[in-house]
Design an enzyme around this catalytic site. Structure first.
Site, PDB file in Angstrom:
ATOM      1  N   TYR A 153       0.858  -1.191   0.000  1.00 44.25           N
ATOM      2  CA  TYR A 153       0.000   0.000   0.000  1.00 44.25           C
ATOM      3  C   TYR A 153       0.895   1.242   0.000  1.00 44.25           C
ATOM      4  O   TYR A 153       1.758   1.381   0.857  1.00 44.25           O
ATOM      5  CB  TYR A 153      -0.892  -0.015   1.248  1.00 44.25           C
ATOM      6  CG  TYR A 153      -1.738   1.221   1.413  1.00 44.25           C
ATOM      7  CD1 TYR A 153      -2.947   1.339   0.750  1.00 44.25           C
ATOM      8  CD2 TYR A 153      -1.316   2.262   2.222  1.00 44.25           C
ATOM      9  CE1 TYR A 153      -3.723   2.473   0.892  1.00 44.25           C
ATOM     10  CE2 TYR A 153      -2.087   3.406   2.374  1.00 44.25           C
ATOM     11  CZ  TYR A 153      -3.287   3.501   1.704  1.00 44.25           C
ATOM     12  OH  TYR A 153      -4.049   4.623   1.840  1.00 44.25           O
ATOM     13  N   HIS A 206      -1.784   8.157  -3.302  1.00 40.02           N
ATOM     14  CA  HIS A 206      -2.018   8.189  -1.844  1.00 40.02           C
ATOM     15  C   HIS A 206      -1.489   9.489  -1.222  1.00 40.02           C
ATOM     16  O   HIS A 206      -1.006   9.473  -0.080  1.00 40.02           O
ATOM     17  CB  HIS A 206      -1.381   6.984  -1.149  1.00 40.02           C
ATOM     18  CG  HIS A 206      -1.905   5.667  -1.621  1.00 40.02           C
ATOM     19  ND1 HIS A 206      -3.173   5.220  -1.392  1.00 40.02           N
ATOM     20  CD2 HIS A 206      -1.310   4.678  -2.344  1.00 40.02           C
ATOM     21  CE1 HIS A 206      -3.350   4.035  -1.918  1.00 40.02           C
ATOM     22  NE2 HIS A 206      -2.242   3.682  -2.520  1.00 40.02           N
TER      23      HIS A 206
END
Ligand code: MG
Length: 396
Positions: A153, A206
């Protein structure tokens, strides 16, 4: 008709969710809503308990008026915790209204403008070849829109994870922008070379980059024709959005941490973005998200509702209800939930060939098994903290 009870349920069938059950004096009539806010679940639950004092005795059919009562009564209004709690109540009231009418919520909102809500899901791997394999297997499941990333991630710039300082505190993710900014264009060069141009590819930054790094990345990704580049900047970097917008023709998506119409309005009117990632669960529910999409429509901004694993199945049903009816639908994010979640909140939208199909049951078509939810108690959990390799907090 009156609201007689507001039950707040925090449960962890694989991960934490916050649900509300709004019960009426009409026998058997109740509504279910969701206000899960990852890492802050217990605070939303407390906010819902506080709101319940205002809800008991009110007519559950007065959705718009109740929304404004809750939004404006406290003087201190807005913010993610409050808007998530308000969202849960709003969803439950739409669920009740659908049950009274004997119609699905999307029928009450104007009726289906499409057959289903097309979704994207996530491909990944340790390198570009593994990511390509992952894309191919997702395409075999019927998806034609796929988010791609190498590494954990946060992507290739994540060079490690440090354990929590003590049990139950956040883990630390170690991120370096340079390997990330170099690696992402290489990944998409490989994917376009092997997969061609037809499949729609997406990428999520992100919010890890500075404005000038984001400009460089958006430019370098331009030849690979992304469906969109997600969260290249923090939303707070408002002065940098025009720079990024002017620098490339890569479509831009933002908004999964926005909770208010006032935050997204400048993004629309200045035409800085192409897709808005807000969704009912964190933006005041179905009532407000419908209005936000109407605001977006004249500015050619389409929906790309956030659908990560912390958007539970009730929140997902609310997202699908809104996106079934809006003309400016773009795409819905989809992740499969832990299996027990489907039992705690039965009636989920059906996933078929990369699209979500709403139930034709009245309301949101969902239920909440309180006994089962009680068997999965809340587990303390936080989102990771991001630091640079030398230990500096990653300020971006
Ligand atoms: Mg994202």
């Amino acid at each position: 008709m009156k609201i007689t009870e507001v039950r707040v349920i925090v449960t962890c069938p694989g991960r934490n969710f916050v649900f509300v059950k709004v019960i009426t004096d009409s026998p058997g009539l109740y509504g279910v809503g969701e206000g899960t806010l990852a890492g802050s679940e217990t605070i939303v639950a407390e906010s819902l308990r506080h709101m319940s004092y205002l809800l008991i005795g009110r007519d559950p059919r007065r959705i718009e008026d109740t929304w404004h009562l809750l939004y404006r009564q406290g003087y201190w209004r807005g913010g993610p915790v409050f808007m998530a709690a308000l969202a849960a109540v709003d969803m439950a009231l739409w669920d009740i209204k659908g049950k009274i009418a004997g119609l699905p919520v999307y029928e009450l909102l104007g009726g289906a403008a499409r057959e289903c809500v097309t979704c994207y899901t996530h491909a990944g791997g340790r390198d570009a070849v593994e990511c390509e394999d992952s894309v191919r297997s997702i395409m075999e499941r019927g998806f034609r829109h796929i988010r791609c990333q190498v590494g954990p991630y946060g992507g290739e710039g994540v060079i490690g994870e440090l354990p929590p300082v003590s049990p139950g505190t956040p883990p630390t993710q170690v991120f370096e922008p340079t390997p990330y900014v170099i690696g992402a264009p290489r990944l998409f060069a490989h994917l376009r070379d092997k997969l061609g141009m037809e499949v729609e590819l997406l990428h999520d930054v992100h919010e890890q980059l500075s404005p000038i790094e984001a400009v460089r990345l958006a430019r370098e990704l331009e030849p690979y024709r992304l469906f969109y580049l997600e969260d290249p900047l923090q939303p707070d970097q408002r002065e940098a959005w025009p720079l990024l917008r002017a620098a490339s023709a890569t479509p831009l998506a933002i908004g999964e941490i926005l909770t208010s119409r006032w935050e997204c309005l400048p993004l629309f009117v200045n035409r800085w973005i192409d897709f808005i990632r807000m969704k009912p669960q964190h933006a005041g529910g179905i009532t407000e998200m419908r209005k936000i999409m109407v605001m977006a429509e004249p500015y050619n901004v389409r929906s790309a509702f956030h659908g990560a694993a912390d958007i539970g199945l009730v929140g997902q049903a609310a997202s699908v209800a809104v996106q079934m009816v809006i003309p400016n639908f773009g795409i819905q994010e989809y992740t499969r939930h832990p299996e027990p979640a489907y039992e705690v909140t039965p009636g989920a939208c059906e996933m078929r060939n990369g699209a979500l199909y709403p139930s034709d049951r009245p309301g949101l078509g969902m239920d909440l098994d309180e006994d089962l939810a009680a068997r999965y108690p809340y587990q303390r959990s936080f989102m990771p903290l991001v630091r640079r390799a030398d230990g500096t907090a990653h300020v971006y």
